[in-house]
Design a protein around this motif. Structure first.
Motif, mmCIF file in Angstrom:
data_model
loop_
_atom_site.group_PDB
_atom_site.id
_atom_site.type_symbol
_atom_site.label_atom_id
_atom_site.label_comp_id
_atom_site.label_asym_id
_atom_site.label_seq_id
_atom_site.Cartn_x
_atom_site.Cartn_y
_atom_site.Cartn_z
ATOM 1 N N ASP A 22 6.159 0.577 -2.289
ATOM 2 C CA ASP A 22 5.563 -0.039 -3.470
ATOM 3 C C ASP A 22 4.042 0.047 -3.347
ATOM 4 O OD1 ASP A 22 5.326 -1.430 -5.835
ATOM 5 O OD2 ASP A 22 5.588 -3.390 -4.900
ATOM 6 N N TYR A 23 3.479 1.167 -3.737
ATOM 7 C CA TYR A 23 2.032 1.377 -3.633
ATOM 8 C C TYR A 23 1.398 1.037 -4.983
ATOM 9 C CZ TYR A 23 -2.444 3.546 -2.477
ATOM 10 O OH TYR A 23 -3.776 3.771 -2.234
ATOM 11 N N PRO A 24 0.714 -0.097 -5.079
ATOM 12 C CA PRO A 24 0.159 -0.494 -6.367
ATOM 13 C C PRO A 24 -1.042 0.363 -6.782
ATOM 14 C CG PRO A 24 -0.040 -2.280 -4.746
ATOM 15 C CD PRO A 24 0.519 -1.094 -4.043
ATOM 16 N N ILE A 25 -1.054 0.728 -8.053
ATOM 17 C CA ILE A 25 -2.148 1.493 -8.650
ATOM 18 C C ILE A 25 -2.735 0.631 -9.759
ATOM 19 C CG2 ILE A 25 -2.795 3.569 -9.919
ATOM 20 C CD1 ILE A 25 -0.274 4.907 -8.689
ATOM 21 N N TYR A 26 -4.001 0.265 -9.610
ATOM 22 C CA TYR A 26 -4.697 -0.535 -10.610
ATOM 23 C C TYR A 26 -5.683 0.373 -11.330
ATOM 24 C CZ TYR A 26 -2.761 -4.285 -7.817
ATOM 25 O OH TYR A 26 -1.896 -5.098 -7.134
ATOM 26 N N LYS A 74 1.291 7.981 -7.118
ATOM 27 C CA LYS A 74 2.542 7.630 -7.811
ATOM 28 C C LYS A 74 3.763 8.013 -6.978
ATOM 29 C CE LYS A 74 1.792 9.609 -11.798
ATOM 30 N NZ LYS A 74 1.843 10.036 -13.206
ATOM 31 N N MET A 94 -3.258 -7.907 -0.294
ATOM 32 C CA MET A 94 -3.804 -6.564 -0.107
ATOM 33 C C MET A 94 -5.141 -6.693 0.609
ATOM 34 S SD MET A 94 -4.790 -3.687 -2.960
ATOM 35 C CE MET A 94 -3.424 -4.197 -3.920
ATOM 36 N N ASP A 120 -3.504 -0.400 1.047
ATOM 37 C CA ASP A 120 -2.403 -1.179 0.482
ATOM 38 C C ASP A 120 -2.257 -0.964 -1.021
ATOM 39 O OD1 ASP A 120 -2.093 -2.400 3.045
ATOM 40 O OD2 ASP A 120 -3.735 -3.765 2.555
ATOM 41 N N GLY A 121 -3.202 -0.238 -1.624
ATOM 42 C CA GLY A 121 -3.195 0.033 -3.053
ATOM 43 C C GLY A 121 -4.490 0.719 -3.431
#
Length: 184
Positions: A157-161, A152, A1, A130-131
């Motif tokens: 595939d969108y990462p959420i931290y 969401k 990312m 990228d996230g």
């Protein structure tokens, strides 16, 4: 990312009403810890819209990390002069940050015209990153819920931290344990 959006609460949503509230340093420490982990995995750019609160604090953290790690900051507000109704000390922080950012450009020319500007801003930040790293309590999302829902629903595939209230409590304990007097 290599590109990450950072967002979260406005200060009043988490009962912070002074620009020198000690809780801000805890939030910034938690953001810094997470960003350093992402830097070690290849993070190069942080995107923010420059909203007051978590985004401005994250921007300050990025500017502090820039010299050590080469991290870059892009401030992309939804429209021009978004800070004009903010308290004076926060306006000053915003103006200094936009001047120091590696990239600054409002998404829309002119001032506020409607909620569509915020919706477009959320979509743009998600599309260009990228996230995302998010200070969020899922039980009480506040105005964050719009960005969170959009993230969401992002295609692929969108990462959420998340940085959660529990993470902030852990950070308080970590800071406390770094104090030499803690062990006496």
């Amino acid at each position: 990312m290599s590109v990450m959006t950072v967002t979260g609460y406005k200060p009043m949503e988490i009962n912070i009403f002074k620009h020198d509230d000690e809780r801000i340093s805890i939030i910034k420490a938690a953001i810094e810890k997470r960003l350093i982990g992402f830097i070690e995995e290849g993070l190069e750019w942080v995107l923010i819209s420059g909203k007051m609160g978590v985004e401005l604090w994250a921007g300050e953290v990025v500017l502090e990390l820039r010299d050590r790690y080469g991290l870059k900051l892009a401030v992309i507000p939804p429209f021009e002069n978004q800070e004009e109704r903010w308290p004076e000390p926060i306006q000053q922080v915003y103006q200094e940050m936009t001047a120091a950012a590696d990239f600054f450009r409002p998404l829309y020319k002119g001032g506020y015209n409607g909620p569509y500007q915020y919706q477009a801003s959320n979509k743009w930040l998600i599309d260009k990153s990228d996230g995302c790293l998010f200070l969020l309590d899922e039980e009480f999302p506040g105005s964050n819920r719009y960005f969170y829902d959009e993230a969401k629903q992002a295609a692929g595939d969108y990462p959420i931290y998340l940085i959660t209230p529990a993470d902030l409590e852990d950070m308080v304990e970590e800071i406390r344990m770094m104090d030499p007097d803690y062990w006496d």
